[in-house]
Design a protein around this motif. Structure first.
Motif, PDB file in Angstrom:
ATOM      1  N   ASP A  61       0.832  -1.211   0.000  1.00  0.00           N
ATOM      2  CA  ASP A  61       0.000   0.000   0.000  1.00  0.00           C
ATOM      3  C   ASP A  61       0.862   1.255   0.000  1.00  0.00           C
ATOM      4  O   ASP A  61       0.574   2.228  -0.700  1.00  0.00           O
ATOM      5  CB  ASP A  61      -0.933   0.005   1.208  1.00  0.00           C
ATOM      6  N   CYS A  62       1.928   1.228   0.784  1.00  0.00           N
ATOM      7  CA  CYS A  62       2.850   2.367   0.813  1.00  0.00           C
ATOM      8  C   CYS A  62       3.492   2.571  -0.554  1.00  0.00           C
ATOM      9  O   CYS A  62       3.614   3.696  -1.040  1.00  0.00           O
ATOM     10  CB  CYS A  62       3.920   2.133   1.878  1.00  0.00           C
ATOM     11  N   TYR A  63       3.883   1.475  -1.187  1.00  0.00           N
ATOM     12  CA  TYR A  63       4.513   1.571  -2.510  1.00  0.00           C
ATOM     13  C   TYR A  63       3.547   2.171  -3.524  1.00  0.00           C
ATOM     14  O   TYR A  63       3.935   3.024  -4.338  1.00  0.00           O
ATOM     15  CB  TYR A  63       4.974   0.184  -2.962  1.00  0.00           C
ATOM     16  N   MET A  64       2.291   1.746  -3.470  1.00  0.00           N
ATOM     17  CA  MET A  64       1.304   2.317  -4.395  1.00  0.00           C
ATOM     18  C   MET A  64       1.130   3.818  -4.155  1.00  0.00           C
ATOM     19  O   MET A  64       1.034   4.595  -5.105  1.00  0.00           O
ATOM     20  CB  MET A  64      -0.040   1.594  -4.250  1.00  0.00           C
ATOM     21  N   ARG A  65       1.066   4.219  -2.908  1.00  0.00           N
ATOM     22  CA  ARG A  65       0.913   5.646  -2.594  1.00  0.00           C
ATOM     23  C   ARG A  65       2.064   6.470  -3.142  1.00  0.00           C
ATOM     24  O   ARG A  65       1.887   7.589  -3.619  1.00  0.00           O
ATOM     25  CB  ARG A  65       0.805   5.830  -1.082  1.00  0.00           C
ATOM     26  N   LEU A  66       3.289   5.893  -3.088  1.00  0.00           N
ATOM     27  CA  LEU A  66       4.473   6.636  -3.523  1.00  0.00           C
ATOM     28  C   LEU A  66       4.682   6.594  -5.027  1.00  0.00           C
ATOM     29  O   LEU A  66       5.038   7.599  -5.644  1.00  0.00           O
ATOM     30  CB  LEU A  66       5.718   6.078  -2.820  1.00  0.00           C
ATOM     31  N   TYR A  67       4.465   5.413  -5.640  1.00  0.00           N
ATOM     32  CA  TYR A  67       4.880   5.222  -7.028  1.00  0.00           C
ATOM     33  C   TYR A  67       3.734   4.917  -7.989  1.00  0.00           C
ATOM     34  O   TYR A  67       3.948   4.885  -9.197  1.00  0.00           O
ATOM     35  CB  TYR A  67       5.936   4.110  -7.102  1.00  0.00           C
ATOM     36  N   ARG A  68       2.538   4.696  -7.454  1.00  0.00           N
ATOM     37  CA  ARG A  68       1.358   4.495  -8.305  1.00  0.00           C
ATOM     38  C   ARG A  68       0.186   5.273  -7.679  1.00  0.00           C
ATOM     39  O   ARG A  68      -0.868   4.718  -7.376  1.00  0.00           O
ATOM     40  CB  ARG A  68       1.020   3.008  -8.434  1.00  0.00           C
ATOM     41  N   SER A  69       0.393   6.536  -7.490  1.00  0.00           N
ATOM     42  CA  SER A  69      -0.564   7.337  -6.733  1.00  0.00           C
ATOM     43  C   SER A  69      -1.955   7.365  -7.379  1.00  0.00           C
ATOM     44  O   SER A  69      -2.972   7.331  -6.674  1.00  0.00           O
ATOM     45  CB  SER A  69      -0.044   8.771  -6.560  1.00  0.00           C
ATOM     46  N   GLU A  70      -2.006   7.390  -8.711  1.00  0.00           N
ATOM     47  CA  GLU A  70      -3.318   7.401  -9.374  1.00  0.00           C
ATOM     48  C   GLU A  70      -4.053   6.074  -9.137  1.00  0.00           C
ATOM     49  O   GLU A  70      -5.269   6.054  -8.894  1.00  0.00           O
ATOM     50  CB  GLU A  70      -3.154   7.659 -10.871  1.00  0.00           C
ATOM     51  N   VAL A  71      -3.323   4.981  -9.206  1.00  0.00           N
ATOM     52  CA  VAL A  71      -3.919   3.670  -8.939  1.00  0.00           C
ATOM     53  C   VAL A  71      -4.405   3.603  -7.492  1.00  0.00           C
ATOM     54  O   VAL A  71      -5.498   3.099  -7.200  1.00  0.00           O
ATOM     55  CB  VAL A  71      -2.897   2.549  -9.222  1.00  0.00           C
ATOM     56  N   TRP A  72      -3.610   4.117  -6.593  1.00  0.00           N
ATOM     57  CA  TRP A  72      -3.982   4.117  -5.177  1.00  0.00           C
ATOM     58  C   TRP A  72      -5.258   4.933  -4.947  1.00  0.00           C
ATOM     59  O   TRP A  72      -6.168   4.492  -4.234  1.00  0.00           O
ATOM     60  CB  TRP A  72      -2.845   4.659  -4.340  1.00  0.00           C
ATOM     61  N   GLN A  73      -5.348   6.096  -5.556  1.00  0.00           N
ATOM     62  CA  GLN A  73      -6.520   6.948  -5.358  1.00  0.00           C
ATOM     63  C   GLN A  73      -7.786   6.294  -5.917  1.00  0.00           C
ATOM     64  O   GLN A  73      -8.857   6.401  -5.327  1.00  0.00           O
ATOM     65  CB  GLN A  73      -6.290   8.309  -6.022  1.00  0.00           C
ATOM     66  N   ARG A  74      -7.667   5.600  -7.044  1.00  0.00           N
ATOM     67  CA  ARG A  74      -8.835   4.967  -7.659  1.00  0.00           C
ATOM     68  C   ARG A  74      -9.308   3.744  -6.881  1.00  0.00           C
ATOM     69  O   ARG A  74     -10.490   3.416  -6.891  1.00  0.00           O
ATOM     70  CB  ARG A  74      -8.525   4.535  -9.100  1.00  0.00           C
ATOM     71  N   SER A  75      -8.389   3.061  -6.222  1.00  0.00           N
ATOM     72  CA  SER A  75      -8.736   1.757  -5.644  1.00  0.00           C
ATOM     73  C   SER A  75      -8.860   1.768  -4.118  1.00  0.00           C
ATOM     74  O   SER A  75      -9.371   0.792  -3.547  1.00  0.00           O
ATOM     75  CB  SER A  75      -7.674   0.722  -6.042  1.00  0.00           C
ATOM     76  N   ARG A  76      -8.481   2.799  -3.445  1.00  0.00           N
ATOM     77  CA  ARG A  76      -8.380   2.763  -1.996  1.00  0.00           C
ATOM     78  C   ARG A  76      -9.722   2.546  -1.302  1.00  0.00           C
ATOM     79  O   ARG A  76      -9.765   1.984  -0.206  1.00  0.00           O
ATOM     80  CB  ARG A  76      -7.721   4.045  -1.482  1.00  0.00           C
ATOM     81  N   GLU A  77     -10.819   2.992  -1.927  1.00  0.00           N
ATOM     82  CA  GLU A  77     -12.135   2.849  -1.294  1.00  0.00           C
ATOM     83  C   GLU A  77     -12.894   1.601  -1.748  1.00  0.00           C
ATOM     84  O   GLU A  77     -13.955   1.297  -1.213  1.00  0.00           O
ATOM     85  CB  GLU A  77     -12.982   4.090  -1.581  1.00  0.00           C
ATOM     86  N   ASP A  78     -12.361   0.905  -2.740  1.00  0.00           N
ATOM     87  CA  ASP A  78     -13.021  -0.286  -3.292  1.00  0.00           C
ATOM     88  C   ASP A  78     -12.127  -1.489  -2.976  1.00  0.00           C
ATOM     89  O   ASP A  78     -11.086  -1.698  -3.624  1.00  0.00           O
ATOM     90  CB  ASP A  78     -13.198  -0.113  -4.801  1.00  0.00           C
ATOM     91  N   GLU A  79     -12.510  -2.283  -1.984  1.00  0.00           N
ATOM     92  CA  GLU A  79     -11.619  -3.340  -1.527  1.00  0.00           C
ATOM     93  C   GLU A  79     -11.359  -4.403  -2.580  1.00  0.00           C
ATOM     94  O   GLU A  79     -10.295  -5.038  -2.582  1.00  0.00           O
ATOM     95  CB  GLU A  79     -12.143  -3.991  -0.239  1.00  0.00           C
ATOM     96  N   PHE A  80     -12.320  -4.634  -3.500  1.00  0.00           N
ATOM     97  CA  PHE A  80     -12.104  -5.622  -4.546  1.00  0.00           C
ATOM     98  C   PHE A  80     -11.091  -5.117  -5.573  1.00  0.00           C
ATOM     99  O   PHE A  80     -10.160  -5.827  -5.958  1.00  0.00           O
ATOM    100  CB  PHE A  80     -13.435  -5.974  -5.226  1.00  0.00           C
ATOM    101  N   LEU A  81     -11.287  -3.867  -6.009  1.00  0.00           N
ATOM    102  CA  LEU A  81     -10.325  -3.274  -6.934  1.00  0.00           C
ATOM    103  C   LEU A  81      -8.974  -3.105  -6.253  1.00  0.00           C
ATOM    104  O   LEU A  81      -7.921  -3.357  -6.856  1.00  0.00           O
ATOM    105  CB  LEU A  81     -10.852  -1.919  -7.428  1.00  0.00           C
ATOM    106  N   ARG A  82      -9.018  -2.706  -4.981  1.00  0.00           N
ATOM    107  CA  ARG A  82      -7.763  -2.506  -4.253  1.00  0.00           C
ATOM    108  C   ARG A  82      -6.966  -3.800  -4.163  1.00  0.00           C
ATOM    109  O   ARG A  82      -5.741  -3.802  -4.335  1.00  0.00           O
ATOM    110  CB  ARG A  82      -8.051  -1.960  -2.860  1.00  0.00           C
ATOM    111  N   GLN A  83      -7.652  -4.927  -3.906  1.00  0.00           N
ATOM    112  CA  GLN A  83      -6.938  -6.199  -3.809  1.00  0.00           C
ATOM    113  C   GLN A  83      -6.326  -6.588  -5.146  1.00  0.00           C
ATOM    114  O   GLN A  83      -5.189  -7.081  -5.201  1.00  0.00           O
ATOM    115  CB  GLN A  83      -7.874  -7.305  -3.318  1.00  0.00           C
ATOM    116  N   ASP A  84      -7.058  -6.352  -6.242  1.00  0.00           N
ATOM    117  CA  ASP A  84      -6.501  -6.627  -7.568  1.00  0.00           C
ATOM    118  C   ASP A  84      -5.246  -5.798  -7.804  1.00  0.00           C
ATOM    119  O   ASP A  84      -4.238  -6.301  -8.325  1.00  0.00           O
ATOM    120  CB  ASP A  84      -7.537  -6.329  -8.649  1.00  0.00           C
ATOM    121  N   LYS A  85      -5.322  -4.518  -7.447  1.00  0.00           N
ATOM    122  CA  LYS A  85      -4.183  -3.621  -7.676  1.00  0.00           C
ATOM    123  C   LYS A  85      -3.026  -3.941  -6.726  1.00  0.00           C
ATOM    124  O   LYS A  85      -1.866  -3.755  -7.087  1.00  0.00           O
ATOM    125  CB  LYS A  85      -4.616  -2.162  -7.531  1.00  0.00           C
ATOM    126  N   ARG A  86      -3.347  -4.427  -5.536  1.00  0.00           N
ATOM    127  CA  ARG A  86      -2.289  -4.824  -4.615  1.00  0.00           C
ATOM    128  C   ARG A  86      -1.531  -6.019  -5.192  1.00  0.00           C
ATOM    129  O   ARG A  86      -0.292  -6.047  -5.186  1.00  0.00           O
ATOM    130  CB  ARG A  86      -2.862  -5.178  -3.245  1.00  0.00           C
TER     131      ARG A  86
END
Length: 385
Positions: A61-86
């Protein structure tokens, strides 16, 4: 394997106080073509690779915030999308860590003052780096990845003095004189390779270093005033490796006296429990061992403890086998259901997988503790047979 290296030069007594000196990198000159800049992102993947049990799950999650910030913002509130992106990001992290080359050379730069000229040796006093000196690169984040990565050197004593003839030394000081004051600041470049990791600190080895005729606030000619060459370096490794011809922990073996270990390491590297029984041994490569000692101060066993995070016992066992070969025993006690608690829940007792190796003279046992909702831990011990 731990190798004790003999430096080319000895450090002048009293030339630098034995205190931790923090040196931030500057950027006065271009690095050699083969070297990487001492920058946070350049260091990050090697820093991760030096930890054989790096916990990707805890840091994704920290890595996404630092290096994939757009992905983090889109997925942080959707646990299914967030898990895919993780999952996707963990694969990206592993790929980049896999590409990191622990034989890469890095260059760090700073400015430091040289001292007085020694007319007997024709050398300016200059010992700007000690074993407690560290350099750092910073990324001011507040999540799990380090906000600062620090590097210290195992062979800083090679940078010792700026040699030149008396006439050249006098000309140098004259060129640096302004209104009666002499500017003694010079630029120092250090080329190094990484060796091992201990928390945020990385142990490194100096390959080459250069002193350049450049000051903090003045443009001088930039010519080389001194060059230094480090001693031979072994391949980088983040895991314990067997000594040639047998088992060992980082090249060290039990059976001798505690004093023999103290004699091979810098002063203060061995810290003993006042109650007796064991001592902490801080190796030059940054790892820590526990030495079990008897009443005669002989080392009866050496132990290495590792927090393996979320790694599975199978992955940890495979890593150990890659270092030591196939064990003579590999037994596993699965986590078992325990008794009921006051709240009616069934806790789990932590499982243990134990691997054993033997040589003619030593036995090594690695115990992997896992399960029970706790982090995986590894305790590897070696003792004479």
């Amino acid at each position: 394997m731990l190798h004790f290296l003999s430096p080319k030069h000895s450090l002048k007594a009293g030339s630098l106080a034995a205190v931790a000196t923090v040196l931030a990198a500057t950027s006065l000159f271009a690095a050699p073509a083969s070297a990487k800049e001492f920058e946070y992102e350049n260091m990050l993947y090697s820093w991760m690779k030096l930890d054989s049990y790096f916990d990707y799950e805890s840091n994704v999650d920290c890595y996404m915030r630092l290096y994939r910030s757009e992905v983090w913002q889109r997925s942080r509130e959707d646990e299914f999308l967030r898990q895919d992106k993780r999952d996707e990001t963990i694969e990206m992290m592993k790929a980049r860590v896999g590409e990191a080359n622990l034989e890469d050379v890095y260059t760090v730069r700073t400015n430091k003052d040289f001292g007085d000229y020694d007319f007997d040796t024709n050398v300016f006093e200059f010992a700007p780096v000690s074993k407690t000196t560290y350099f750092y690169v910073r990324n001011n984040n507040s999540c799990g990845l380090p906000s600062e990565i620090r590097v210290k050197f195992d062979n800083p004593e090679i940078i010792d003095g700026i040699a030149m003839s008396r006439d050249d030394a006098q000309a140098l000081l004259t060129s640096r004189k302004r209104y009666g004051d002499i500017d003694r600041s010079v630029s120092l470049e250090i080329d190094f390779v990484l060796q091992a990791r201990d928390g945020q600190m990385v142990q490194a080895h100096i390959l080459d270093a250069r002193v350049l005729n450049a000051a903090r606030n003045r443009d001088l000619d930039g010519r080389k005033l001194a060059e230094y060459t480090g001693s031979a370096v072994t391949a980088s490794s983040s895991a314990a490796a067997p000594a040639s011809g047998g088992l060992s922990l980082f090249g060290m073996l039990p059976g001798g006296s505690l004093q023999s270990i103290k004699d091979e390491l810098p002063r203060g590297s061995v810290v003993c429990n006042p109650a007796g029984g064991e001592c902490e041994v801080n190796l030059k490569t940054g790892q820590k061992l526990i030495a079990k000692i008897d009443s005669s101060k002989n080392v009866t066993a050496l132990e290495h403890r590792v927090d393996a995070g979320s790694e599975s016992p199978g992955k940890v066992a495979d890593d150990l086998k890659a270092v030591y070969g196939l064990p003579i025993n590999d037994t596993n006690r699965d986590p078992q259901a325990g008794g009921f608690t006051a709240y009616g829940q069934v806790p789990h007792v932590q499982g243990e997988r134990q691997l054993t190796w033997r040589s003619d003279s030593y036995e090594m046992v690695a115990t992997i503790f896992y399960g029970a909702h706790a982090k995986t831990k590894v305790v590897t011990s070696i003792r004479p047979r």
